[in-house]
Design a protein around this motif. Structure first.
Motif, PDB file in Angstrom:
ATOM      1  N   ARG A  43      -2.292   4.536  -5.474  1.00 40.63           N
ATOM      2  CA  ARG A  43      -2.980   4.169  -4.235  1.00 40.63           C
ATOM      3  C   ARG A  43      -2.653   2.723  -3.893  1.00 40.63           C
ATOM      4  O   ARG A  43      -2.119   1.986  -4.707  1.00 40.63           O
ATOM      5  CB  ARG A  43      -4.481   4.366  -4.384  1.00 40.63           C
ATOM      6  N   GLY A  44      -2.976   2.326  -2.679  1.00 39.08           N
ATOM      7  CA  GLY A  44      -2.609   0.997  -2.208  1.00 39.08           C
ATOM      8  C   GLY A  44      -3.129  -0.116  -3.090  1.00 39.08           C
ATOM      9  O   GLY A  44      -4.240  -0.048  -3.623  1.00 39.08           O
ATOM     10  N   ASN A  47       0.812  -1.211   0.000  1.00 37.66           N
ATOM     11  CA  ASN A  47       0.000   0.000   0.000  1.00 37.66           C
ATOM     12  C   ASN A  47       0.849   1.267   0.000  1.00 37.66           C
ATOM     13  O   ASN A  47       0.349   2.346  -0.311  1.00 37.66           O
ATOM     14  CB  ASN A  47      -0.932   0.002   1.213  1.00 37.66           C
ATOM     15  N   GLY A  86      -9.033   0.979   0.433  1.00 44.16           N
ATOM     16  CA  GLY A  86      -9.220   2.363   0.850  1.00 44.16           C
ATOM     17  C   GLY A  86      -8.626   2.635   2.215  1.00 44.16           C
ATOM     18  O   GLY A  86      -7.768   1.906   2.711  1.00 44.16           O
ATOM     19  N   THR A  87      -9.100   3.713   2.832  1.00 42.77           N
ATOM     20  CA  THR A  87      -8.621   4.106   4.156  1.00 42.77           C
ATOM     21  C   THR A  87      -9.792   4.094   5.131  1.00 42.77           C
ATOM     22  O   THR A  87     -10.956   4.061   4.735  1.00 42.77           O
ATOM     23  CB  THR A  87      -8.014   5.523   4.116  1.00 42.77           C
ATOM     24  N   PRO A 141       1.879   4.811  -4.507  1.00 38.18           N
ATOM     25  CA  PRO A 141       1.909   6.280  -4.517  1.00 38.18           C
ATOM     26  C   PRO A 141       3.312   6.842  -4.743  1.00 38.18           C
ATOM     27  O   PRO A 141       3.462   7.933  -5.314  1.00 38.18           O
ATOM     28  CB  PRO A 141       1.388   6.660  -3.122  1.00 38.18           C
ATOM     29  N   THR A 190       0.528  10.650  -6.181  1.00 38.60           N
ATOM     30  CA  THR A 190      -0.803  10.538  -5.578  1.00 38.60           C
ATOM     31  C   THR A 190      -1.922  11.011  -6.500  1.00 38.60           C
ATOM     32  O   THR A 190      -3.096  10.728  -6.235  1.00 38.60           O
ATOM     33  CB  THR A 190      -0.857  11.347  -4.274  1.00 38.60           C
ATOM     34  N   THR A 206     -12.176   7.073   4.437  1.00 35.89           N
ATOM     35  CA  THR A 206     -13.066   6.979   3.270  1.00 35.89           C
ATOM     36  C   THR A 206     -14.116   5.887   3.458  1.00 35.89           C
ATOM     37  O   THR A 206     -15.279   6.057   3.105  1.00 35.89           O
ATOM     38  CB  THR A 206     -12.263   6.709   1.987  1.00 35.89           C
TER      39      THR A 206
END
Length: 333
Positions: free
Chosen positions: A32-33, A17, A38-39, A21, A26, A42
């Motif tokens: 992105r990972g 992850n 996601g995070t 980036p 980014t 999010t």
């Protein structure tokens, strides 16, 4: 959320992850990972209405392509599909195109070391963006990669696992998508051999691209292995279905699989050497290393690459690597 929690403690997930980036920036769709989970911010913000709106926009017949394989007459298949999907109605917006115009940072030889206290081994993940797209013909490059690091008998795995005993197993991968291709090298290694393992992997790449390219024995093994496994690859209907989907995804003709054997048989040592030389630049790898920095800092500082430490206050006088843990690398691929 549970999956994200798990990723934040897993060395390979942390590295996977972190790397994209750094390679793509980014602003790029690929920056992105790799997990795609996601995070926490999010994911926790997603509502039921968000899910319903997404479904209405994306899951409708105008977007659908139906793939089928099996022992069935065409008309019988059409009748069954009509019965199941004939009343499927719905409309939505056209699929938004990804914006691949974002500038991709120039690759540079550097190390990002992420501190994972008391980690029993170090996870090494190196990568760079190749000058190809996923729809490009990468058969020759993949064959060359099998010899360098793509399978069990590859040079890097034989060196780190069988000869040196520093790793349970390594793997180099060509990761294809709609746009640019990412090339990665992965190796879980003993803590006290982290720096030497990076140097060994780097040395194997440079050796391959230098005076010690593909040998006749390596070419024969790779060609024979890929040709002889073809019949077994399509014994299951699901495998045929997967090939069909892959051909559409990468813009290949529908008889692509039938041409592969002859293409492998026509490959030469020079073909493979050229493919790897045109794709990979040993000076442009970004290395992400997840491990106990207090035990590996001296090893990384001894390498001829800039090092950035994350989650750890790197000291001017690092712990000598000889006192590091001598735990055997215990995680598989």
């Amino acid at each position: 959320m549970t999956a994200i929690d798990r990723e934040e403690s897993d060395p390979l997930s942390i590295a996977s992850n972190t790397l994209p980036p750094l390679l793509f920036g980014t602003e790029h769709p690929y920056g992105r990972g790799l997990s795609g989970n996601g995070t926490k911010d999010t994911v926790s913000a997603i509502t039921r209405d968000d899910l319903a709106a997404f479904h209405q926009q994306w899951m409708h017949p105008a977007k659908a392509t139906i793939f089928a394989a099996g022992r069935i007459d065409k008309q019988e298949l059409v009748d069954k599909l009509e019965l199941r999907f004939g009343k499927w109605k719905g409309s939505g917006k056209a699929a938004p195109a990804k914006n691949f115009d974002a500038a991709i940072p120039e690759g540079q030889g550097r190390i990002i070391a992420i501190h994972r206290p008391n980690s029993p081994q170090s996870m090494i993940l190196a990568g760079q963006v190749l000058p190809y797209k996923g729809s490009d013909d990468l058969l020759t490059l993949n064959a060359a990669n099998e010899i360098l690091g793509g399978n069990f008998l590859s040079r890097i795995n034989m060196d780190l696992r069988e000869t040196k005993g520093w790793s349970y197993g390594t793997r180099n991968s060509v990761l294809r998508g709609e746009d640019r291709v990412m090339y990665t090298m992965r190796a879980p290694v003993q803590t006290n051999q982290t720096g030497p393992a990076v140097a060994a992997m780097d040395g194997q790449v440079r050796d391959f691209l230098g005076e010690n390219g593909v040998t006749a024995a390596e070419l024969e093994r790779t060609v024979n292995g890929n040709v002889r496994q073809l019949p077994g690859q399509f014994e299951r209907t699901a495998s045929i279905l997967g090939q069909m989907q892959g051909d559409v995804m990468y813009g290949r003709p529908s008889d692509y699989a039938e041409t592969v054997a002859d293409r492998y048989k026509a490959l030469t040592e020079d073909d493979l050497n050229k493919a790897m030389a045109e794709a990979v630049d040993p000076d442009k790898f970004t290395w992400v290393i997840v491990g106990d920095v207090s035990k590996i800092q001296a090893q990384l500082d001894a390498l001829d690459m800039p090092v950035e430490y994350r989650g750890y206050e790197a000291s001017d006088t690092a712990v000598n690597s000889d006192s590091s843990s001598n735990d055997s690398a215990g995680s598989s691929e």
